[in-house]
Design a protein around this motif. Structure first.
Motif, short mmCIF file in Angstrom:
data_model
loop_
_atom_site.label_atom_id
_atom_site.label_comp_id
_atom_site.label_asym_id
_atom_site.label_seq_id
_atom_site.Cartn_x
_atom_site.Cartn_y
_atom_site.Cartn_z
N MET A 163 0.84 -1.20 0.00
CA MET A 163 0.00 0.00 0.00
C MET A 163 0.88 1.25 0.00
N LYS A 164 0.31 2.29 -0.60
CA LYS A 164 1.07 3.54 -0.66
C LYS A 164 1.20 4.17 0.72
N ASP A 165 2.29 4.89 0.90
CA ASP A 165 2.45 5.72 2.08
C ASP A 165 1.34 6.79 2.04
N ALA A 166 0.62 6.90 3.16
CA ALA A 166 -0.54 7.80 3.17
C ALA A 166 -0.15 9.25 2.86
N ALA A 167 1.11 9.61 3.16
CA ALA A 167 1.53 10.99 2.89
C ALA A 167 1.66 11.26 1.39
N GLN A 168 1.54 10.20 0.58
CA GLN A 168 1.55 10.38 -0.87
C GLN A 168 0.12 10.37 -1.42
N THR A 169 -0.86 10.15 -0.57
CA THR A 169 -2.25 10.08 -1.04
C THR A 169 -2.99 11.36 -0.67
N LEU A 170 -4.24 11.42 -1.08
CA LEU A 170 -5.03 12.61 -0.78
C LEU A 170 -5.87 12.43 0.49
N ILE A 171 -5.69 11.32 1.19
CA ILE A 171 -6.41 11.17 2.46
C ILE A 171 -5.46 11.51 3.62
N ASP A 172 -6.05 11.78 4.76
CA ASP A 172 -5.24 12.16 5.93
C ASP A 172 -4.45 10.97 6.45
N LEU A 189 2.77 20.97 -2.22
CA LEU A 189 3.70 21.90 -1.57
C LEU A 189 4.72 21.15 -0.71
N ASP A 190 4.29 20.06 -0.11
CA ASP A 190 5.23 19.27 0.71
C ASP A 190 6.17 18.42 -0.14
N ASN A 191 5.64 17.85 -1.22
CA ASN A 191 6.42 16.86 -1.98
C ASN A 191 7.12 17.42 -3.21
N ALA A 192 6.56 18.42 -3.82
CA ALA A 192 7.16 18.97 -5.05
C ALA A 192 6.92 20.48 -5.12
N PRO A 193 7.48 21.22 -4.15
CA PRO A 193 7.14 22.64 -4.01
C PRO A 193 7.48 23.50 -5.24
N ASP A 194 8.45 23.06 -6.04
CA ASP A 194 8.81 23.89 -7.20
C ASP A 194 7.77 23.80 -8.31
N ASP A 195 6.84 22.87 -8.15
CA ASP A 195 5.89 22.61 -9.21
C ASP A 195 4.46 22.79 -8.71
N ALA A 196 4.28 23.76 -7.81
CA ALA A 196 3.02 23.82 -7.07
C ALA A 196 2.03 24.85 -7.60
N ALA A 197 2.41 25.62 -8.61
CA ALA A 197 1.57 26.76 -9.02
C ALA A 197 0.15 26.32 -9.39
N LEU A 198 0.04 25.28 -10.20
CA LEU A 198 -1.27 24.84 -10.66
C LEU A 198 -2.11 24.32 -9.49
N ALA A 199 -1.49 23.49 -8.65
CA ALA A 199 -2.22 22.90 -7.52
C ALA A 199 -2.72 23.98 -6.56
N VAL A 200 -1.88 24.99 -6.33
CA VAL A 200 -2.25 26.06 -5.40
C VAL A 200 -3.37 26.91 -5.98
N SER A 201 -3.25 27.27 -7.25
CA SER A 201 -4.29 28.10 -7.86
C SER A 201 -5.62 27.34 -7.95
N LEU A 202 -5.52 26.06 -8.19
CA LEU A 202 -6.74 25.24 -8.24
C LEU A 202 -7.44 25.27 -6.88
N ALA A 203 -6.65 25.12 -5.82
CA ALA A 203 -7.23 25.14 -4.48
C ALA A 203 -7.89 26.48 -4.18
N LYS A 204 -7.18 27.55 -4.49
CA LYS A 204 -7.72 28.87 -4.14
C LYS A 204 -8.94 29.22 -5.00
N ALA A 205 -8.88 28.86 -6.28
CA ALA A 205 -10.01 29.14 -7.16
C ALA A 205 -11.26 28.40 -6.68
#
Lengths: 392, 380
Positions: free
Chosen positions: B1-10, B306-322
């Motif tokens: 099973m995947k490490d939970a910190a790589q998934t979208l669940i808590d 932001l935790d795992n690939a912070p240099d590539d976070a622009a899309l994920a962050v804007s999606l969240a805020k939008a």
């Protein structure tokens, strides 16, 4: 890197190489649409030899049903491996070697509710694409109120005798077998007198005819049962407990339709259409804003599918929340197609014009929020079962 | 099973953090605390901030070497979400998220500043916007250079936590013209410097917002964070962290408003029926729940990226805020409508949610700003 991560990286390299070595080049990177699907079955003829080769190779490695147990012809992959497999398939532009209601619906139901003999009999034929299944759920008087099914199965001692009518039986005219909800107890409350039955479409007394939709020709059929003799062992699970299986399968179906899985919702993206119009229509600020909004919601919905899958993988079921996936995914898909039609302009108005079958796909999306439970039924389920709002 | 910190669940730790935060905030900072703050003319409660420092929340993004808990952006999002549910007011976003993220990129020189943030001794504000809309590159404020001294002159129009912060991060122009994303420099300065006039704004959400007027405020090259003329690069990680956490707060706010509304629907009777039994209202509540679920996925994803690939976070962050801006707007609008008249009264709490949702929708970029980022990234 942890051992698990390393193992997954090795799996990725292996499966990616396997896809490159085994998927015939003529199939790679082709637009995926209804005509390129391989459904399998006794009546199936491949569009070309490469499709057959690709299926045979995938069957050999259990990759038509990546997560099913190896003993039934599956690949025995973990969810993480399956995800990698799908990612590598997408990256390579390789089409699914086989798609079918057997893989999506009956298989999961048999794995959960079937007995050993039923699993051994039916699952391998599904993974090998030998038998094509269709679903017999809805009836003229049982649409949103599915538990109202009236098709009767009478216990004749050594067999069942089935009579009645099913509607919206997708691809029934192409299918070899049908899994159906039939009434086995007319005196019980309606949810408690239903059983889940398997029938060979070649059995005397079963006839089927196609239904034409607003989108043109359609896979939907009407199927009639006139004193059909069905062997006793073709009842799945407990007598009169078919509704449990139906609910289990509806959850699957809803996730599938909602998620745009298996190409049911069409694989076109808004950006694709915009690119085809050579950016001309990007100048329309209203359309452009709508395209951005749709993209925002599409991305967020994709993440929601992923989050729910993560949750299911962690052993916490999705349950009634699948109603949300179905509701949201299908409404979003209708929005996407409205937008694509608007973007395509008059180029999208022919049955088979510059954008291929965009218009019939668009028309077909109107059924997404009806089939498998209407949007309104989904909202009822969320309100009552998730939010626990009071009954009328 | 995947490490939970790589998934979208808590993860298990995150579940515990969420439970602990919810329990604490329900006691220490229910919505009634915001009302009390407002009625006392106080932007936030220093005792609450001290408690947050005690629990490690102020140091959620501060490295352990500087006394922080270093729990990461997903954890910061979970805390912000829980604060949003009850509208807990504090300098958490400005200080513990934005400033901490900016300063931890700034190398050893910022170690002391990070320690004061983690300890809750210093709070920061970000002085960025000069007009009514978020537009970092449009920054026009001049930082006039004389040797190693820079004199800042101009006005920052809308600064969250601007009156109470002890320090201010200021973006000012050291070269180029307004609109040029280069030529900007980020300064870290004491909020009590001569020439800095902080004017409190009476905003609808009853929190600390200020207009900061700089009149030849003198700082030195030692106060620069990152590189001269490259301030936007130094600020970007902090902005993204802040946008993601604010999106989380808005999603928590939406969930809080929806929960109150659902409670009301199950209790209020009209026409001899509980109004929650009406299908018209059930469908609206179910739709709202669906939107919140979809947005929650974008929130979890932004934290993970932001935790795992912070240099590539622009899309994920804007999606969240939008998504969060839209969902919060829907939640509070539906909340007022489904409450009916009582939802319009000041005595009832729902009004606080609608006000904070409007402020949160604007701060750090509105829906249109972030949707355009996504559109550009996706070829639209």
């Amino acid at each position: 890197m942890s051992d698990a991560t390393e193992a997954l990286a090795a799996f990725r390299a292996d499966i990616s190489a396997w896809i490159k070595d085994n998927c015939p080049a003529s199939l790679l990177g082709r637009a995926f649409n209804e005509n390129s699907i391989v459904w399998g079955g006794r009546k199936w003829s491949f569009a070309n030899d490469d499709q057959r080769i690709w299926l045979e190779r995938a069957v050999k490695r259990g990759l038509t049903a990546p997560r099913w147990p190896v003993e039934f012809g599956g690949g025995g992959l973990s969810r993480a491996q399956e995800k990698i497999f799908r990612e590598e398939m997408t990256a390579a532009g390789a089409p699914p070697p086989l798609q079918s209601f057997g893989l999506w619906m009956l298989g999961p139901a048999l794995l959960e509710f079937g007995n050993d003999a039923q699993k051994a009999e039916h699952l391998p034929k599904i993974t090998r694409g030998e038998i094509r299944w269709c679903q017999g759920y809805s009836e003229p008087g049982a649409g949103s109120d599915l538990a109202n099914v009236q098709t009767r199965a009478e216990d004749m001692g050594d067999h069942w005798l089935v009579s009645g009518q099913k509607i919206w039986t997708s691809y029934a005219d192409q299918a070899d077998w049908i899994f159906a909800l039939v009434r086995t107890d007319r005196d019980a409350p309606k949810h408690k007198g239903i059983s889940f039955m398997l029938m060979d479409m070649d059995t005397p007394g079963i006839t089927t005819r196609p239904i034409r939709l607003i989108s043109g020709k359609s896979p939907f059929c009407e199927t009639f049962f006139d004193n059909v003799k069905v062997p006793k062992e073709q009842l799945v699970g407990e007598l009169n407990r078919g509704w449990d299986i139906a609910k289990y399968l509806l959850t699957h179906e809803r996730e599938m339709i909602g998620g745009g899985g298996q190409g049911l919702l069409g694989a076109r993206s808004v950006a694709q259409i915009i690119a085809m119009q050579e950016g001309e229509l990007l100048a329309d600020p209203v359309l452009r804003a709508e395209a951005m909004q749709t993209e925002v919601d599409t991305l967020a919905f994709g993440l929601t599918m992923e989050r729910y899958k993560d949750q299911a993988e962690a052993g916490r079921g999705v349950g009634n929340a699948s109603a949300m996936l179905k509701y949201y995914g299908t409404e979003l898909n209708k929005r996407r197609y409205e937008l694509m039609m608007a973007t395509a302009g008059s180029d999208g108005l022919e049955w088979d014009g510059a954008h291929g079958g965009l218009a019939p796909e668009w028309l077909r999306t109107k059924a997404n929020s009806i089939e498998g439970g209407t949007s309104e039924v989904m909202l009822d389920i969320i309100a009552k079962r998730v939010l626990e709002m009071p009954g009328q | 099973m995947k490490d939970a910190a790589q998934t979208l669940i808590d993860t298990e730790d995150e579940v515990m953090l969420r439970d602990a935060a919810r329990g604490f905030l329900a006691e220490a900072s229910p919505v009634s605390a915001l009302r009390a703050n407002r009625d006392a003319g106080r932007a936030h409660d220093p005792a609450l901030w001290a408690d947050m420092a005690q629990m490690g929340w102020t140091g959620v993004l501060v490295p352990e070497t500087a006394g922080g808990a270093d729990m990461g952006h997903r954890a910061a999002g979970i805390l912000a979400e829980e604060m949003g549910r009850v509208l807990a007011a504090s300098p958490f976003l400005s200080s513990a998220v934005i400033a901490a993220t900016v300063l931890r990129q700034a190398g050893p020189a910022a170690q002391g500043a990070l320690q004061t943030i983690a300890a809750g001794r210093a709070t920061y504000a970000l002085a960025l916007d000069e007009g009514p809309k978020f537009a970092p590159a449009a920054t026009a404020m001049q930082a006039e250079r004389q040797g190693n001294t820079f004199r800042l002159t101009g006005t920052k129009a809308f600064v969250a936590d601007g009156t109470t912060a002890s320090r201010v991060l200021v973006l000012a122009r050291t070269s180029g013209a307004a609109g040029d994303p280069e030529g900007l420099t980020l300064f870290d300065l004491d909020a009590s410097l001569a020439g800095l006039d902080r004017q409190a704004l009476s905003t609808i959400d009853s929190r600390d917002h200020a207009r900061l007027v700089f009149d030849a405020v003198a700082v030195t090259g030692d106060d620069i964070i990152g590189d001269l003329d490259n301030g936007l690069v130094a600020l970007r990680p902090g902005l993204q962290a802040g946008q993601a956490a604010l999106a989380a707060e808005l999603t928590g706010l939406a969930g809080g408003a929806a929960a109150i509304t659902l409670g009301y629907l199950k209790e209020r009777k009209q026409f001899d029926r509980t109004i929650g039994s009406f299908q018209a209202l059930q469908h609206r509540a179910a739709h709202l729940w669906s939107e919140i679920e979809v947005t929650a996925s974008a929130i979890a994803n932004a934290g993970r990226v932001l935790d795992n690939a912070p240099d590539d976070a622009a899309l994920a962050v804007s999606l969240a805020k939008a998504r969060a801006a839209q969902t919060a707007k829907l939640a509070v609008s539906e909340a007022v409508q489904m409450h009916g008249g009582i939802g319009m009264t000041d005595a009832y709490d729902i009004g606080f949610f609608i006000k904070r949702a409007r402020v949160g929708a604007e701060w750090l970029g509105d829906y249109g700003y972030h949707a355009a980022v996504i559109g550009a990234a996706r070829g639209i």
